[in-house]
Design a protein around this motif. Structure first.
Motif, short mmCIF file in Angstrom:
data_model
loop_
_atom_site.label_atom_id
_atom_site.label_comp_id
_atom_site.label_asym_id
_atom_site.label_seq_id
_atom_site.Cartn_x
_atom_site.Cartn_y
_atom_site.Cartn_z
N GLN A 229 -9.36 -87.55 -14.97
CA GLN A 229 -10.50 -88.11 -14.21
C GLN A 229 -9.87 -88.43 -12.68
N LYS A 230 -8.66 -88.76 -12.63
CA LYS A 230 -8.17 -88.89 -11.18
C LYS A 230 -8.39 -88.08 -10.33
N ALA A 231 -8.42 -88.17 -8.84
CA ALA A 231 -8.58 -87.32 -8.00
C ALA A 231 -7.60 -86.16 -7.74
N ASP A 232 -6.23 -86.67 -8.37
CA ASP A 232 -4.95 -86.06 -7.97
C ASP A 232 -4.47 -85.45 -9.12
N GLN A 233 -5.22 -85.69 -10.28
CA GLN A 233 -4.40 -85.11 -11.62
C GLN A 233 -5.29 -84.09 -12.45
N LEU A 234 -4.86 -83.45 -13.16
CA LEU A 234 -5.04 -82.54 -14.34
C LEU A 234 -4.73 -82.93 -15.53
N PRO A 235 -5.38 -82.25 -16.75
CA PRO A 235 -4.77 -82.94 -18.05
C PRO A 235 -3.54 -82.65 -18.11
N GLY A 236 -2.86 -83.64 -18.97
CA GLY A 236 -1.35 -83.69 -19.25
C GLY A 236 -0.80 -84.78 -18.33
N TYR A 237 -1.37 -85.27 -17.47
CA TYR A 237 -0.81 -86.11 -16.26
C TYR A 237 -0.27 -84.95 -15.23
N ARG A 238 -0.71 -83.91 -15.10
CA ARG A 238 -0.24 -82.95 -14.22
C ARG A 238 -0.80 -83.09 -12.74
N LYS A 239 0.01 -82.80 -11.80
CA LYS A 239 -0.56 -83.17 -10.44
C LYS A 239 -1.37 -81.90 -9.89
N ILE A 240 -2.48 -82.13 -9.38
CA ILE A 240 -3.48 -81.00 -9.02
C ILE A 240 -2.94 -80.12 -8.17
N ASP A 241 -1.97 -80.64 -7.31
CA ASP A 241 -1.29 -79.69 -6.04
C ASP A 241 -0.16 -78.89 -6.57
N ASP A 242 0.28 -79.25 -7.88
CA ASP A 242 1.32 -78.46 -8.43
C ASP A 242 0.66 -77.01 -8.86
N PRO A 243 1.42 -75.82 -8.47
CA PRO A 243 0.69 -74.37 -8.71
C PRO A 243 0.87 -74.07 -10.11
N ALA A 244 1.98 -74.60 -10.59
CA ALA A 244 2.18 -74.34 -12.20
C ALA A 244 1.32 -75.17 -13.00
N ALA A 245 0.87 -76.30 -12.66
CA ALA A 245 -0.02 -77.03 -13.38
C ALA A 245 -1.34 -76.43 -13.11
N ARG A 246 -1.76 -76.01 -11.97
CA ARG A 246 -3.05 -75.40 -12.09
C ARG A 246 -3.09 -74.22 -12.76
N ALA A 247 -2.00 -73.32 -12.84
CA ALA A 247 -2.20 -72.16 -13.40
C ALA A 247 -2.17 -72.30 -15.02
N HIS A 248 -1.55 -73.48 -15.36
CA HIS A 248 -1.61 -73.83 -17.05
C HIS A 248 -3.22 -74.06 -17.28
#
Length: 646
Positions: free
Chosen positions: A307-326
């Protein structure tokens, strides 16, 4: 410390509901309960309402791009809803403009914990550890009213409470430090200065488990106790007593609450208390530690899963390429298609309807007309939207200005998981059937997504299983948690993993495994009291009216809750202004005016007034100045003037 019936009124008040024999159905029943979609104020079928919303969203996106649509969520949503809402925003709408009201709750504590420990779980140990501690320091928290069951854990330890008011929690304390609003950071620096000067710090722990102490020791060298007393109003003797209590404790815990966090310097304030905890060797030590007291039912999971503007599921940072890929692989989309980061909560609300901001908003589980800072301005921004869709179960103040209102189920009427303040994932099972005509939030998201070309599940277990995959390998790893494994602490990376009740026992979540001391400096509140506005204003929660209060007024008499807004002020200030108990008082800040009934109490400082934020009005006064790190608004201190209403 012993909790007697006279002192433990808040715990007894909660028990009173059970003693009355009230059922979930009775607690949820309301003459205002929404059971039919409303389309511009008129009843509509679900097909009419959802078709209209989907069509208008497509029109706005076509005219203004994907970021022309915004999504605003809530910390009370289940993990499944929070996850699916984040996915809906980023995949079905393609918008980066998503945030949630938890940004107003604990974002400063999260930011401070991440930079000190490399990870944040709110309270990284079980709450039962509190009962085993010798001393618990609570800075800016009032769990006796905001989280009564937690107070049962305070029966054994000596309690130190830092709060400008003598709250229900402060009345239980062995030591109450009562600083000027906005000076908690200076007080934390002064306490650490004293701890170092009196050789109370744990040098072995500091050398073995931390880095950066020398810089912090230098930074607090100028915060001698007499200087801190002049700034905060806390006597030197009281500060020395607090340090000695922590020094003599075999086990101790430092907790921060919203009173320390909801400031434009909230991240630095929490960092100062983390530095204090590290100096005493508490984090990562069994039975001791640092934690923050969260403020909503799912304050943890609400932000961990998207829900946060800068986060993806799992408490991942949205600007982290590896997080985005997963996450993109789980969602079946191109990583480059995931938008963000977007605006934080207040910045998002303040941009609504402007030339550069969103023109439409979907709002789930929040009531910003009441709860946002500078709420009169936020209300005008909401009214400026081309489309406002509110999902709720009663006509909240925000729902009353919406173009479309969609009636949803509530906590006892559906299944789903919540993550509590200690990081334990709990299954909340359906207890009663919902009223005919309402849908779950997941069903509403499913129906809208289908109209936008996506076929997603609405059954909570299916959504949770997808969440497990999306969180796998992240900081908040839920991969090993299932509906059958209720009560497991994250991280839990595999089905045969026991979960992690206590984090940081072996190493912190930093590259070298060491916790970081971070130097911080005190600075004044964004808005100080002055000649024109000579009194400090602070706000907070009271029992029964936990959020915006509309749903809880039926049970207010059981817990002696106020039926109307009130202003708490000291007898000296009341005498100066010729205000008597029961008088109607007008309180004004640079952002607005609100009225309330005077309550005279020596539990508050003579230079400060308090109002609960549950009624529409109090947050008209609060300051939206933002913490540069966490984007937390300065809820807890601003300048006001008072006058009696004739």
């Amino acid at each position: 410390m012993t909790l007697t019936p006279g002192e433990s009124v808040t715990v007894e008040a909660t028990d009173a509901l059970c003693q009355k024999g009230w059922t979930a159905a009775e607690l949820l029943s309301s003459p205002d309960r929404l059971t039919t979609p409303l389309l511009y104020g008129r009843p509509a079928t679900w097909a009419q309402a959802l078709d209209h919303v989907a069509a208008r969203l497509e029109e706005v996106r076509a005219a203004h791009g994907p970021d022309g649509v915004a999504v605003f969520g809530g910390g009370g949503l289940t993990n499944e809803k929070a996850y699916q809402l984040g996915k809906f925003a980023r995949v079905a709408l393609g918008t980066s403009q998503i945030d949630y009201n938890g940004r107003f709750c604990m974002s400063s504590a999260a930011a401070a914990s991440i930079r000190a420990f490399g990870a944040d779980r709110g309270m990284p140990f079980p709450v039962t550890d509190l009962a085993e501690a010798d001393v618990v320091l609570v800075a800016g928290g009032n769990p006796a009213e905001t989280m009564p069951p937690l107070v049962r854990q305070f029966a054994a330890p000596a309690l130190i409470v830092i709060d400008p008011r003598r709250t229900a929690t402060a009345r239980l304390a062995a030591l109450h430090l009562q600083p000027t609003p906005g000076t908690d950071l200076a007080l934390a620096l002064g306490l650490l200065h004293l701890a170092i000067a009196e050789d109370a710090v744990d040098t072995a722990y500091i050398g073995r488990r931390t880095t950066g102490f020398d810089a912090v020791r230098t930074s607090v060298s100028s915060w001698w106790p007499e200087r801190v007393e002049r700034l905060t109003g806390v006597p030197v003797a009281a500060m020395r007593q607090a340090v000695q209590m922590l020094k003599n404790a075999d086990k101790a815990v430092v907790l921060t609450g919203r009173g320390a966090e909801q400031h434009a310097k909230g991240t630095d304030t929490v960092t100062a208390f983390i530095n204090l905890a590290l100096a005493f060797g508490l984090p990562g030590t069994p039975g001791s530690g640092y934690g923050c007291v969260t403020g909503q039912g799912n304050g943890q999971g609400g932000r961990e899963h998207g829900q946060k503007a800068d986060q993806l599921p799992g408490y991942r940072k949205i600007d982290d390429p590896a997080a985005r890929a997963h996450v993109a692989s789980v969602w079946g989309v191109d990583p480059d298609s995931l938008p963000g980061p977007g605006r934080s909560a207040y910045e998002l609300l303040d941009a609504l309807g402007t030339e550069e901001g969103p023109k439409a908003m979907l709002l789930f589980g929040s009531n910003p007309v009441v709860s946002a800072p500078a709420s009169a301005r936020v209300t005008e921004r909401l009214k400026a939207l081309d489309l406002l869709v509110v999902v709720d179960f009663v006509p909240s103040e925000t729902a009353r200005i919406a173009h479309v209102v969609l009636p949803s189920t509530q906590w006892a009427e559906e299944n789903g998981t919540m993550t509590n303040l200690e990081g334990r994932v709990q299954l909340r099972r359906q207890a009663i059937d919902p009223p005919e005509g309402v849908k779950t939030d997941l069903e509403i998201i499913q129906e809208l997504a289908r109209r936008l070309g996506h076929d997603w599940p609405a059954e909570p277990r299916e959504v949770f299983d997808e969440l497990r995959l999306a969180s796998q390998g992240g900081t908040a790893d839920y991969a090993g948690i299932t509906y059958e494994r209720d009560g497991v602490f994250w991280p839990c990376p595999a089905p045969d993993h026991p979960g992690t009740p206590r984090m940081f026992l072996d190493r912190f979540h930093t590259p070298d495994g060491l916790a970081r001391f971070v130097p911080v400096e005190h600075r004044a509140a964004d808005e100080e009291a002055d000649v024109d506005y000579p009194v400090y204003f602070t706000t907070g929660r009271v029992l029964a009216h936990y959020q915006s209060g509309a749903q809880t007024r039926r049970i207010a008499p059981l817990v002696e809750a106020s039926p109307e807004p009130y202003v708490e002020l000291h007898p000296d200030l009341a005498e100066q202004l010729a205000i008597a108990a029961g008088d109607l008082v007008r309180v004004s800040s640079r952002r607005g005016t609100v009225e309330g009934v005077a309550r005279i109490s020596d539990a508050i400082r003579s230079d400060t007034v308090f109002m609960p934020f549950h009624w529409e009005g109090a947050n008209r006064l609060t300051n939206p100045a933002l913490d540069p790190t966490s984007r937390m608004p300065e809820f807890k201190v601003c300048a006001v003037k008072l006058e009696k209403v004739a």
